[in-house]
Scaffold this active site. Structure first.
Site, PDB file in Angstrom:
ATOM      1  N   GLY A  46      33.863  -1.226  95.354  1.00  0.00           N
ATOM      2  CA  GLY A  46      32.470  -0.998  95.714  1.00  0.00           C
ATOM      3  C   GLY A  46      32.241  -1.355  97.172  1.00  0.00           C
ATOM      4  CD  GLN A  51      30.322  -4.853 101.491  1.00  0.00           C
ATOM      5  OE1 GLN A  51      30.165  -3.991 100.628  1.00  0.00           O
ATOM      6  NE2 GLN A  51      31.278  -5.757 101.418  1.00  0.00           N
ATOM      7  CB  CYS A  94      32.555  -9.756  98.540  1.00  0.00           C
ATOM      8  SG  CYS A  94      31.451  -8.827  99.605  1.00  0.00           S
ATOM      9  CG  LEU A  95      36.035  -4.725 100.201  1.00  0.00           C
ATOM     10  CD1 LEU A  95      35.800  -3.242 100.454  1.00  0.00           C
ATOM     11  CD2 LEU A  95      37.525  -5.035 100.140  1.00  0.00           C
ATOM     12  CG  HIS A 136      29.056  -7.460  94.288  1.00  0.00           C
ATOM     13  ND1 HIS A 136      29.837  -8.600  94.243  1.00  0.00           N
ATOM     14  CD2 HIS A 136      29.207  -6.964  95.546  1.00  0.00           C
ATOM     15  CE1 HIS A 136      30.403  -8.784  95.422  1.00  0.00           C
ATOM     16  NE2 HIS A 136      30.057  -7.804  96.230  1.00  0.00           N
ATOM     17  CD  GLU A 137      29.234  -3.105  96.060  1.00  0.00           C
ATOM     18  OE1 GLU A 137      28.844  -3.238  97.242  1.00  0.00           O
ATOM     19  OE2 GLU A 137      30.290  -3.616  95.647  1.00  0.00           O
ATOM     20  CG  HIS A 140      26.634  -6.243  99.583  1.00  0.00           C
ATOM     21  ND1 HIS A 140      26.990  -7.191 100.515  1.00  0.00           N
ATOM     22  CD2 HIS A 140      27.692  -6.125  98.745  1.00  0.00           C
ATOM     23  CE1 HIS A 140      28.216  -7.632 100.236  1.00  0.00           C
ATOM     24  NE2 HIS A 140      28.663  -7.004  99.162  1.00  0.00           N
TER      25      HIS A 140
HETATM   26 NI    NI Z   1      30.534  -7.233  98.226  1.00  0.00          NI
END
Ligand code: NI
Length: 172
Positions: A46, A51, A94-95, A136-137, A140
């Site tokens: 995701g 991000q 998370c990236l 989660h997304e 963000h």
């Molecule tokens: Ni994330």
């Protein structure tokens, strides 16, 4: 398509409230295709627009495994319109917080309303890992990270570690 650099905490843009997309134009389509490329390259399941430094309400998701055909899911202006009382726990990463994983408890099932890239509004009921990923997304897009759900002790520890790493990068 192009790879975009993924922002890492404590980058302030990860803490901003993102603005809705008002119309799906060439720029939005380019953003989505770049986000998929960046997400697959990472690799991740995701990615949210902030991000990659774009403060717009756009997320990309693909839960397919490596040996399966891709199942790209792009959500424009997604919002949770219902959530189950039942909760589930997944180990999240998370990236933007590389190599850090912790268990987070969230509603097990949610209904998400979003616009597709074709401009169609859909409501989708999701459960399991997809439910966690969607939540989660969407977090963000509101400047919220999964570490915000951890104990203060754990959160302080990870924030400190990444702040230190960022300072090291500044000096060379
Ligand atoms: Ni994330």
């Amino acid at each position: 398509m192009a790879l975009r650099p993924i922002l890492i905490i404590p980058e302030p843009r990860l803490r901003q409230l993102c603005a809705p997309v008002t119309g799906i134009d060439a720029e939005t389509r380019k953003l989505v295709s770049d986000m998929f490329e960046t997400m697959y390259d990472a690799p991740g399941i995701g990615l949210a627009a902030p991000q990659v430094g774009v403060l717009r309400r756009v997320v990309t998701i693909d839960l397919s495994r490596e040996d399966e055909p891709r199942q790209p899911l792009a959500m424009i202006n997604p919002e949770i319109i219902a959530a189950s009382e039942e909760r589930s726990i997944y180990s999240e990463g998370c990236l933007s917080i590389p190599d850090y994983y912790e268990e987070v408890e969230r509603p097990a099932e949610v209904t998400v309303r979003y616009m597709t890239l074709e401009g169609k509004t859909v409501e989708q009921h999701v459960s399991g890992l997809l439910s966690t990923c969607v939540q989660h997304e969407i977090d963000h897009l509101n400047g919220v990270l999964f570490i915000d759900y951890l104990s203060k002790l754990k959160r302080d520890r990870v924030n400190k570690k990444f702040a230190k790493a960022a300072r090291r990068e500044d000096v060379g």
